[in-house]
Design a protein around this motif. Sequence first.
Motif, PDB file in Angstrom:
ATOM      1  N   GLU A 243       8.684 -13.601  -0.786  1.00  0.00           N
ATOM      2  CA  GLU A 243       8.944 -12.388  -0.030  1.00  0.00           C
ATOM      3  C   GLU A 243      10.315 -12.531   0.630  1.00  0.00           C
ATOM      4  OE1 GLU A 243       5.675 -11.559   2.525  1.00  0.00           O
ATOM      5  OE2 GLU A 243       6.521  -9.667   3.228  1.00  0.00           O
ATOM      6  N   LEU A 244      11.085 -11.435   0.587  1.00  0.00           N
ATOM      7  CA  LEU A 244      12.413 -11.459   1.194  1.00  0.00           C
ATOM      8  C   LEU A 244      12.470 -10.298   2.189  1.00  0.00           C
ATOM      9  CD1 LEU A 244      15.012 -13.078   0.866  1.00  0.00           C
ATOM     10  CD2 LEU A 244      15.776 -11.407  -0.814  1.00  0.00           C
ATOM     11  N   ALA A 245      12.729 -10.607   3.463  1.00  0.00           N
ATOM     12  CA  ALA A 245      12.698  -9.572   4.496  1.00  0.00           C
ATOM     13  C   ALA A 245      13.867  -8.602   4.322  1.00  0.00           C
ATOM     14  CB  ALA A 245      12.763 -10.211   5.869  1.00  0.00           C
ATOM     15  N   LYS A 246      13.674  -7.370   4.828  1.00  0.00           N
ATOM     16  CA  LYS A 246      14.685  -6.311   4.666  1.00  0.00           C
ATOM     17  C   LYS A 246      16.063  -6.766   5.152  1.00  0.00           C
ATOM     18  CE  LYS A 246      15.422  -1.455   6.154  1.00  0.00           C
ATOM     19  NZ  LYS A 246      16.517  -1.246   5.271  1.00  0.00           N
ATOM     20  N   ARG A 247      16.040  -7.467   6.295  1.00  0.00           N
ATOM     21  CA  ARG A 247      17.301  -7.938   6.873  1.00  0.00           C
ATOM     22  C   ARG A 247      18.081  -8.782   5.857  1.00  0.00           C
ATOM     23  NH1 ARG A 247      16.465 -12.489   9.584  1.00  0.00           N
ATOM     24  NH2 ARG A 247      14.367 -11.736   9.945  1.00  0.00           N
ATOM     25  N   ASP A 248      17.358  -9.691   5.182  1.00  0.00           N
ATOM     26  CA  ASP A 248      18.013 -10.565   4.212  1.00  0.00           C
ATOM     27  C   ASP A 248      18.476  -9.788   2.980  1.00  0.00           C
ATOM     28  OD1 ASP A 248      17.692 -12.976   5.702  1.00  0.00           O
ATOM     29  OD2 ASP A 248      15.561 -12.862   5.231  1.00  0.00           O
ATOM     30  N   VAL A 249      17.663  -8.786   2.598  1.00  0.00           N
ATOM     31  CA  VAL A 249      18.069  -7.983   1.432  1.00  0.00           C
ATOM     32  C   VAL A 249      19.373  -7.250   1.758  1.00  0.00           C
ATOM     33  CG1 VAL A 249      17.407  -6.108  -0.113  1.00  0.00           C
ATOM     34  CG2 VAL A 249      15.665  -7.688   0.723  1.00  0.00           C
ATOM     35  N   ASP A 250      19.405  -6.675   2.972  1.00  0.00           N
ATOM     36  CA  ASP A 250      20.625  -5.945   3.371  1.00  0.00           C
ATOM     37  C   ASP A 250      21.844  -6.865   3.372  1.00  0.00           C
ATOM     38  OD1 ASP A 250      19.140  -3.727   3.608  1.00  0.00           O
ATOM     39  OD2 ASP A 250      18.964  -3.753   5.808  1.00  0.00           O
ATOM     40  N   GLY A 251      21.633  -8.059   3.933  1.00  0.00           N
ATOM     41  CA  GLY A 251      22.733  -9.024   3.985  1.00  0.00           C
ATOM     42  C   GLY A 251      23.225  -9.352   2.587  1.00  0.00           C
ATOM     43  N   LEU A 252      22.260  -9.488   1.688  1.00  0.00           N
ATOM     44  CA  LEU A 252      22.563  -9.849   0.318  1.00  0.00           C
ATOM     45  C   LEU A 252      23.377  -8.743  -0.364  1.00  0.00           C
ATOM     46  CD1 LEU A 252      21.784 -12.133  -1.563  1.00  0.00           C
ATOM     47  CD2 LEU A 252      19.828 -10.766  -2.291  1.00  0.00           C
ATOM     48  N   CYS A 253      22.959  -7.486  -0.127  1.00  0.00           N
ATOM     49  CA  CYS A 253      23.656  -6.363  -0.751  1.00  0.00           C
ATOM     50  C   CYS A 253      25.104  -6.299  -0.264  1.00  0.00           C
ATOM     51  CB  CYS A 253      22.957  -5.045  -0.429  1.00  0.00           C
ATOM     52  SG  CYS A 253      21.371  -4.913  -1.249  1.00  0.00           S
TER      53      CYS A 253
ATOM     54  N   SER B 275      15.719   3.431   0.295  1.00  0.00           N
ATOM     55  CA  SER B 275      15.738   4.840   0.688  1.00  0.00           C
ATOM     56  C   SER B 275      15.170   5.077   2.083  1.00  0.00           C
ATOM     57  CB  SER B 275      14.914   5.646  -0.309  1.00  0.00           C
ATOM     58  OG  SER B 275      13.569   5.199  -0.259  1.00  0.00           O
ATOM     59  N   ASP B 276      14.502   4.063   2.655  1.00  0.00           N
ATOM     60  CA  ASP B 276      13.800   4.240   3.933  1.00  0.00           C
ATOM     61  C   ASP B 276      12.624   5.203   3.825  1.00  0.00           C
ATOM     62  OD1 ASP B 276      14.446   2.482   5.840  1.00  0.00           O
ATOM     63  OD2 ASP B 276      16.150   3.618   6.645  1.00  0.00           O
ATOM     64  N   ASP B 277      12.245   5.580   2.601  1.00  0.00           N
ATOM     65  CA  ASP B 277      11.037   6.385   2.392  1.00  0.00           C
ATOM     66  C   ASP B 277       9.835   5.456   2.471  1.00  0.00           C
ATOM     67  OD1 ASP B 277      12.383   8.683   2.026  1.00  0.00           O
ATOM     68  OD2 ASP B 277      12.469   8.542  -0.188  1.00  0.00           O
ATOM     69  N   PRO B 278       8.618   6.056   2.598  1.00  0.00           N
ATOM     70  CA  PRO B 278       7.438   5.182   2.527  1.00  0.00           C
ATOM     71  C   PRO B 278       7.276   4.591   1.123  1.00  0.00           C
ATOM     72  CG  PRO B 278       6.844   7.443   3.178  1.00  0.00           C
ATOM     73  CD  PRO B 278       8.290   7.446   2.883  1.00  0.00           C
ATOM     74  N   ARG B 279       6.482   3.539   1.005  1.00  0.00           N
ATOM     75  CA  ARG B 279       6.209   2.925  -0.302  1.00  0.00           C
ATOM     76  C   ARG B 279       5.688   3.982  -1.259  1.00  0.00           C
ATOM     77  NH1 ARG B 279       8.516  -2.054  -0.237  1.00  0.00           N
ATOM     78  NH2 ARG B 279       7.543  -3.489   1.224  1.00  0.00           N
ATOM     79  N   ASN B 280       6.226   4.050  -2.465  1.00  0.00           N
ATOM     80  CA  ASN B 280       5.807   5.139  -3.337  1.00  0.00           C
ATOM     81  C   ASN B 280       4.701   4.729  -4.316  1.00  0.00           C
ATOM     82  OD1 ASN B 280       6.966   3.787  -5.396  1.00  0.00           O
ATOM     83  ND2 ASN B 280       8.193   5.521  -6.144  1.00  0.00           N
ATOM     84  N   ALA B 281       4.238   3.498  -4.204  1.00  0.00           N
ATOM     85  CA  ALA B 281       3.128   3.070  -5.070  1.00  0.00           C
ATOM     86  C   ALA B 281       2.392   1.929  -4.382  1.00  0.00           C
ATOM     87  CB  ALA B 281       3.648   2.610  -6.425  1.00  0.00           C
ATOM     88  N   THR B 282       1.172   1.681  -4.905  1.00  0.00           N
ATOM     89  CA  THR B 282       0.407   0.534  -4.430  1.00  0.00           C
ATOM     90  C   THR B 282       0.596  -0.583  -5.442  1.00  0.00           C
ATOM     91  OG1 THR B 282      -1.217   1.863  -3.299  1.00  0.00           O
ATOM     92  CG2 THR B 282      -1.964  -0.288  -4.053  1.00  0.00           C
ATOM     93  N   VAL B 283       0.774  -1.812  -4.949  1.00  0.00           N
ATOM     94  CA  VAL B 283       0.910  -2.918  -5.895  1.00  0.00           C
ATOM     95  C   VAL B 283      -0.210  -3.920  -5.636  1.00  0.00           C
ATOM     96  CG1 VAL B 283       2.433  -4.722  -6.768  1.00  0.00           C
ATOM     97  CG2 VAL B 283       3.409  -2.598  -5.889  1.00  0.00           C
TER      98      VAL B 283
ATOM     99  N   LYS C 200       0.851  -1.192   0.000  1.00  0.00           N
ATOM    100  CA  LYS C 200       0.000   0.000   0.000  1.00  0.00           C
ATOM    101  C   LYS C 200       0.881   1.234   0.000  1.00  0.00           C
ATOM    102  CE  LYS C 200      -3.678   2.123   2.632  1.00  0.00           C
ATOM    103  NZ  LYS C 200      -4.297   2.149   3.922  1.00  0.00           N
ATOM    104  N   GLN C 201       0.577   2.123  -0.916  1.00  0.00           N
ATOM    105  CA  GLN C 201       1.348   3.362  -1.025  1.00  0.00           C
ATOM    106  C   GLN C 201       1.318   4.097   0.311  1.00  0.00           C
ATOM    107  OE1 GLN C 201       0.137   5.828  -4.280  1.00  0.00           O
ATOM    108  NE2 GLN C 201       1.812   7.272  -4.002  1.00  0.00           N
ATOM    109  N   GLY C 202       2.495   4.603   0.744  1.00  0.00           N
ATOM    110  CA  GLY C 202       2.550   5.388   1.976  1.00  0.00           C
ATOM    111  C   GLY C 202       2.905   4.574   3.209  1.00  0.00           C
ATOM    112  N   GLU C 203       2.840   3.239   3.087  1.00  0.00           N
ATOM    113  CA  GLU C 203       3.204   2.434   4.267  1.00  0.00           C
ATOM    114  C   GLU C 203       4.725   2.288   4.358  1.00  0.00           C
ATOM    115  OE1 GLU C 203       1.175  -1.270   4.138  1.00  0.00           O
ATOM    116  OE2 GLU C 203      -0.554  -0.464   5.244  1.00  0.00           O
ATOM    117  N   ARG C 204       5.183   1.797   5.515  1.00  0.00           N
ATOM    118  CA  ARG C 204       6.616   1.572   5.657  1.00  0.00           C
ATOM    119  C   ARG C 204       6.990   0.268   4.974  1.00  0.00           C
ATOM    120  NH1 ARG C 204      10.256   0.580   9.234  1.00  0.00           N
ATOM    121  NH2 ARG C 204       8.931  -0.989  10.198  1.00  0.00           N
ATOM    122  N   GLY C 205       8.182   0.217   4.409  1.00  0.00           N
ATOM    123  CA  GLY C 205       8.555  -1.011   3.699  1.00  0.00           C
ATOM    124  C   GLY C 205       9.339  -1.945   4.582  1.00  0.00           C
TER     125      GLY C 205
END
Length: 832
Positions: free
Chosen positions: A795-805, A777-785, A731-736
């Motif tokens: 689904e891949l949690a933020k923690r795992d994405v960071d680790g991957l990067c 970017s730590d911004d809110p979601r910029n679109a609704t999907v 949902k647009q505007g929510e935290r990712g």
Amino acid sequence: MQADPVLATVIAVVALLLIAAAAAIGLKRIRFPFTVGLVLVGIALGGLQLQVEALGILSSFSLSPDLILFVFLPTLIFESAFNMDVRLLSRNLAPVITLAAPGLVISTFIVAALVSLLTPLTWGPALVFGALISATDPVSIIALFKDVGAPKRLAILVEGESLFNDATAIVLFTILLSMVATASGSGESVGQGFLDFLRVFLGGLAVGVVAGYLMVLTISLAEDEPLVEVAFSTVVAYAAFITAEHYLHVSGVMATVGAGVMVGALGSTRFTPELKAYLRQFWAYAAFVANSLIFLLVGLSISLSMLSNYAGPIGWAILAVLAARAVTVFGLVPIVNRLPNAEPVNLRYQSIMYWGGLRGAVALALALSLPTTFVFRDLTLALTIGIVLFTLVTGGLTMKPLIHALGLDRPGVPDLVARAQGVVAAKRKALSRVGDLGTAGKFSSRIIADLAKRYRQELDHAQGQLDDLCTGPLFQNETMRQVLLTQALTVERRTYQEFFAQGRISEAVLHELDLSVDLERDALRRGEASSILPMAETLEVRVAGFGVRLLERFAPTGTAVLRHRVRTLAANYERDSAVHAASERVTEAIRHLAELAKVEASVEAGCRKIYEERAAKAMERIDALAEHFPEYASAVQERTARRIGLDAEADAVEELAAAGELPDTVAREARQRVKAAQRDLARRPVTPMQPDPEELLNKVPFFKELALTDFQRVADALVPRTVLPGERIIKQGERGTSLFLIARGVVAVLVASEDGPPRRVASLHAGDFFGEMALLSDDPRNATVEAVTACQLYELAKRDVDGLCEVCEGVQQALTAAALARKVSTARSEGP
Ligand code: CMP
């Protein structure tokens, strides 16, 4: 010899039942209303008792308030609440509740005012009398309405009111009685009385709903033991009543109403058809016994000499009650009719509601329960008995003619046409069978020729009547459309039932489809256009849906949510397949029926189009599911095939057993084996093969650069998620908090616009990812999907994405590049 009290009671009950059963036969012969007849028989028996000593034993079982309240009332109320059409009731709740609560209070005061003016009763006792006499009686009304075949909505209005107002009356009676006893009547105690009333009424309802729910849960434990299950239902009817009334001091009537409605509503999806039949039969019998005894006992308790002593006051009291009922019905119902969204209750219905306000056992029970210290006890009792007798006899004897005079039992043109079509079809079939007999050569040709001639004449006659109807002045194309669609709905429903019997659809799906047929039939009656495939949601689906939404908020990837999704997907598939097959069959049926009644081509085509479009829509959805979720489609198909196989096995066992080819014990064993397998299948969730996450990762370009161990780590961290068409994923505007990869299906990316609906800025497909911008970017979601088709996501949690990067620069670059490009494209699509 003096009989022992238990024996005497048994003899009295059995004798009363015998009398009731015999009376039932006699009354049916002379077409006299059963309940009124029983009361009259009771009065006659009471008179005879004085002469015939042997009849004295009947008085070992006499009417007492506790007997009515704790023995008869729970049975009668549970039975009618259990059979009540909840949907119809909820649509008519406004008039029902208005009459049952404020209506009853108004009536109490009007009766009290008139009675205190016209009879020796003083104001306080007159109020108590007003409360006890204002409750219309479910028992006599329901019995009467079943007898006369009243329209369904009318029956619900009157039945519903009488069920609820019993509770109101009992509560009001108790409050007023204690006020009279303590001689208080200040404003404070009126306010307190109102609060008390709410507590007792709603408290009772809550006890019933909880008890009903627990009972449905318990029943599911006793699979295939109808006797045990019926026993549970008896327990809940009485336990709810007694717990509420006796222990918690809230309304027992409301508790039993709540329990009955709950069991009826939830049971309709959860109980097997056999259990439902058992329950219905058991409760019908129990109600018959209770009804018979109660009305005979009412009759027995009426002493004609007492009535004649108080003839004057009784006459006035009858007028008071009639006047009060007139004010409440003709005064309140027109007000309710003006409410927004009200389905108006017309004057003819109001007249029946007015005249159908019979008083009965509840009024008597309350009058009998008056303490001996109550000043006007005898007079109050005599007035009550007089009014009960008057309303029962006049109402009972005139209701059928009144309904007839108002034309409420007259079938409409659509019904007449349908009936005539039925006769034509039956005669045709008979004629063709008779013809077959002739060719078989076993019957004399003279007999066959005679019979065939007779049928031909009858067919001509019936066809003539049908033609007359269809060319008559009342007939219009719209009528024919209604007739055709009504018949189409019948075919549709029958098809679903057949599918269920063959195991092609589950009971839950059958119920859902049944409900949608009901809704369409209602819409058709109201003259609204038939919509395409309205998906009715059952109460259970709605409750489950609410639960899942809650779970989703807190544990979007939990197993409960996943399991629910899979089940919904499987049920959708099953339902769409059934709708598709049934719609095709209905289209054929419409063609046939239209030919039979010589329907105009445009009308026929219009009706067919509804079902053709419906079939096409269902097919579209089946295709979409099969395309995006081949493993679901095949899992569901496999399961359906197994179910059909098991049903065929069950049929074969029954056939062999009926033909005497299987010994009883073997048949029983075989039956049990098949039943166990069926239950097992029903319980086992559909488990499609999950697509392999590694295969998916290989599709995402930048993952290919990962070292094998890192790659494996990512694959392990992926959580699968299934989403249904139209479902929102981000949902647009929510935290990712996570990134999504698409394994199957299509999603739409939507951006809110200032005016108008959201703009679609992109469609993403298998192999694409989304949700990266907010993570980077730590911004809110910029679109609704949103899912366009059913989708399989990972689904891949933020923690795992960071680790991957961290371990792989390529991933970081790919994500950043995509985010940048997307930002540009979104900005561009916004225009200058
Ligand atoms: P995020 O802002 O986390 O949540 C919404 C997602 O929609 C966003 O990340 C992108 O993954 C995706 N998105 C936004 N705009 C576009 C676009 N123009 N094209 C494709 N995907 C987009």
